[in-house]
Design an enzyme around this catalytic site. Structure first.
Site, PDB file in Angstrom:
ATOM      1  CE  LYS A 180      -1.907   2.653   2.910  1.00 52.12           C
ATOM      2  NZ  LYS A 180      -1.774   3.901   2.081  1.00 52.12           N
ATOM      3  N   GLY A 233       6.714   4.759   8.377  1.00 53.59           N
ATOM      4  CA  GLY A 233       6.228   5.857   8.518  1.00 53.59           C
ATOM      5  C   GLY A 233       6.263   6.598   9.959  1.00 53.59           C
ATOM      6  CB  SER A 234       4.095   8.774  12.044  1.00 55.95           C
ATOM      7  OG  SER A 234       2.749   7.847  11.985  1.00 55.95           O
ATOM      8  CB  THR A 235       6.924   6.919  16.306  1.00 56.44           C
ATOM      9  OG1 THR A 235       8.165   7.074  15.804  1.00 56.44           O
ATOM     10  CG2 THR A 235       6.719   6.291  17.724  1.00 56.44           C
ATOM     11  CD  GLU A 236      -0.683   9.549  15.335  1.00 54.24           C
ATOM     12  OE1 GLU A 236       0.206  10.446  14.572  1.00 54.24           O
ATOM     13  OE2 GLU A 236      -1.782   9.773  15.291  1.00 54.24           O
ATOM     14  N   GLY A 238       3.150   3.460  13.629  1.00 57.86           N
ATOM     15  CA  GLY A 238       3.833   2.071  14.026  1.00 57.86           C
ATOM     16  C   GLY A 238       3.318   1.598  15.278  1.00 57.86           C
ATOM     17  CD  GLU A 256      13.711   1.193   8.812  1.00 62.24           C
ATOM     18  OE1 GLU A 256      14.172   1.883   9.624  1.00 62.24           O
ATOM     19  OE2 GLU A 256      14.260   0.001   8.612  1.00 62.24           O
TER      20      GLU A 256
END
Ligand code: NAI
Ligand code: MG
Length: 488
Positions: A180, A233-236, A238, A256
């Site tokens: 995606k 992408g973002s830690t949020e 993740g 990552e």
């Protein structure tokens, strides 16, 4: 404006181009002028189900893909790399149109991405297990097997490199994938998917489902037949992916995520060289880089000279139409543009000294002036949070132990850099830095051969290099009982 031919806007399932089940589409925007480039088929759960079904069929133990010699998987990957290079100019232009980065840079990224594919092409028939001197009258060994059906969720900052970081090792390992791409940049993933088909990969091995995160992305992470999710992408997000993966079927997860990477410059450095290196480390890709060195720590003896030089270089940075010869194009979208401008305001409000930039560039498109803050303090938001824009924060330090503590004082741990000519200082920094990559007298030197990933909240697992392919393999231990000893 350069005219770029857009050939693919549908979902790619089973080597076919199809509309989404809902027939819905979504617009992809040109960050340079905020216009709609085209409509793209919008994937959602029903489409992800079809793509996973195709990937599952392609992963069947007697499928064409699973029965192909490993060396032939390598040959298909080599072919894909050649096709990407053949089309590098076109893919670069398409990337620039969709994500606003300078066209020369975009074309360079395609060639670099092809080198990643070649690295993994060479790995395909070198996936080795061990023989083990196990206790007992047995022969024991390990076999490495593909992890299975992989969901791969991509960001928008390096769309083509991220696509190949994900599919390269997965395909070399023998997995099948459903990708995606980010909703901001669906076009190049589809164009490379067309090359996957041209290269001769069997149907269902690679599937690409453009769409949004909470719908198409979430459907992939929730799918019980998906064995692994690889996410950048973002830690949020993740965190969410890891939670969902653990709740649904304990699918393997590699992440990552974000960063707030420090670059530490000691008194003995050549100021011009260090300022130039720090500039590139902070501003590459308009700062939209997970490993961007956004905290520049400079020792007090060269601090004033360094700040003046950093401001001078930033002011000279050319910003504008990414199809022209510029160093910096547009930020990806209005959301990121506003986020970056918010951080610039916050830096000013919290008392950092803005010595270059500090405003938007022009009136149309998501362009931001290269911005340098000096006299930044560790507790300011611009020193703690990931900005993901062209903003460099310069902080002063006095001695080694103080700066190592301050550099490590972050929830992240993706990259760290040091500039010094003193080898013992460099070695001590390497030893003490809490980061997945440490660079000495260079920065963001990332190659297909070297593993890349983060400590702490910057991620889990590594991509690239040998480590990168191991994340797509399961370890099967085989123990074989030998016949009874004959009476001698
Ligand atoms: P994001 O993490 O929301 O998006 C990345 C990918 O995840 C996209 O493909 C998105 O569609 C997908 N996604 C979003 N929500 C999802 C969900 N619930 N389930 C599954 N997939 C989902 O990042 P976004 O919003 O584009 O950027 C936010 C911040 O993230 C940036 O400001 C930056 O700090 C950081 N970021 C870091 C990147 C990196 O290279 N590590 C790349 C992009 C953003
Ligand atoms: Mg988001």
């Amino acid at each position: 404006m350069v005219k770029v031919d857009i050939k693919y806007t549908k979902l790619f399932i089973n080597n076919e181009w199809v509309d989404s089940v809902s027939k819905k589409t979504f617009p992809t925007i040109n960050p340079q002028d905020e216009s709609i480039i085209t409509q793209v088929a919008e994937g959602d759960k029903a489409d992800v189900d079809l793509a996973v079904e195709a990937a599952k069929k392609a992963f069947h133990r007697y499928s064409e893909w699973r029965t192909l010699d490993a060396s032939q998987r390598g040959r298909l990957l080599y072919k894909l790399a050649d096709l990407m290079e053949r089309d590098a100019k076109y893919l670069g232009e398409l990337e620039t149109l969709d994500c606003g980065k300078p066209v020369k840079q975009a074309e360079g990224e395609v060639v670099w991405a092809a080198s990643v594919i070649r690295f993994y092409a060479g790995k395909a028939d070198k996936i080795l297990g061990n023989t083990i001197p196990a206790d007992g009258e047995v022969i024991s060994m390990t076999m490495k097997e593909p992890v299975g059906i992989c969901g791969q969720i991509l960001p928008w900052n390096y769309p083509i490199p991220m696509f190949v970081w994900k599919i390269g090792p997965a395909l070399a390992a023998g997995c099948t994938v459903v990708v995606k791409p980010a909703e901001q940049t669906p076009l190049t993933a589809l164009a490379v998917a067309a090359l996957v088909k041209e290269a001769g990969f069997p149907p269902g091995v690679v599937n690409v489902i453009p769409g949004y995160g909470p719908t198409a992305g979430a459907a992939l992470t929730h799918h019980p037949d998906v064995d692994k999710i690889a996410f950048t992408g973002s830690t949020e997000i993740g965190r969410i992916i890891m939670q969902v993966a653990s709740a649904v079927n304990l699918k393997r997860v590699t992440l990552e995520l974000g960063g707030k990477s420090p670059l530490v410059i000691f008194n003995d450095a050549d100021v011009d060289m260090a300022a130039d290196l720090a500039h590139r480390a902070a501003f590459a890709n308009a700062g939209q880089c997970c490993v961007a060195a956004t905290r520049t720590y400079v020792q007090s003896g060269i601090y004033d000279k360094f700040v003046a030089k950093a401001a001078e270089i930033a002011k000279k940075r050319t910003v504008g139409n990414p199809f022209e010869d510029v160093q910096q194009g547009a930020q990806i979208d209005d959301e990121m543009f506003n986020k970056v401008m918010g951080y610039i305001q916050s830096g000013k409000k919290e008392g950092a000294k803005c010595v270059a930039g500090g405003a938007r560039h022009g009136t149309v498109g998501y362009f931001v002036q290269p911005t340098v803050f000096a006299d930044v303090k560790d507790n300011m938001k611009i020193a703690r949070e990931e900005i993901f824009g062209p903003v460099q924060s310069i902080l002063k330090f006095e001695n080694f132990d103080e700066v190592v503590d301050r550099a490590n004082d972050s929830n992240y741990g993706l990259g760290a850099g040091v500039v010094t000519n003193d080898v013992t200082t460099a070695l001590a920094f390497i030893k003490h830095a809490r980061a997945g990559s440490v660079w000495v007298n260079t920065y963001e030197h990332v190659t297909p051969q070297t593993p890349f990933g983060g400590f702490r909240e910057s991620g889990i697992g590594r991509e690239m290099g040998e480590d990168g392919i191991q994340q797509y393999l399961e370890n099967k231990t085989v123990t074989f009982k030998l016949p009874k000893k004959p009476q001698l």
